[in-house]
Design a protein around this motif. Structure first.
Motif: not given
Length: 96
Positions: A21-24, A29-43, A54-56
């Motif tokens: 969980k900690a690693a995920l 925040p890193i992935t959400r800042a990437e070019e092309g990422c619209l949503t990146y949600t961990l459940h 992950f729903h991306e």
């Protein structure tokens, strides 16, 4: 280009849930800042806390593939080596 949805399922070993969980969570925040990422949600599954999803949503498959080669994903894999029992990934297209 068509938008790409990714559903990724990660199953941690029961004694490694907090480590995974900690690693995920570090990826978010890193992935959400990437070019092309619209949503990146961990459940996390309420009935099975070892199951994470992950729903991306990505602008394109090409930009998602760049994400898959990013150094922070390599760091995640190294940090969770031996702690994950199963990983599945589906590439999907939304119609509505």
């Amino acid at each position: 280009m068509s938008q790409l949805t990714i559903i990724a399922n990660i199953h941690a070993k029961p004694d490694q849930i907090e480590k995974v969980k900690a690693a995920l969570l570090k990826l978010v925040p890193i992935t959400r800042a990437e070019e092309g990422c619209l949503t990146y949600t961990l459940h996390q599954n309420n009935e099975n806390p070892a199951h994470f999803t992950f729903h991306e949503n990505w602008i394109s498959r090409e930009l998602w593939q760049q994400h898959m080669q990013a150094p922070h994903l390599e760091e995640y894999v190294a940090a969770t080596e031996g702690a994950v029992t199963e990983f599945t990934l589906q590439e999907m297209t939304a119609f509505a």
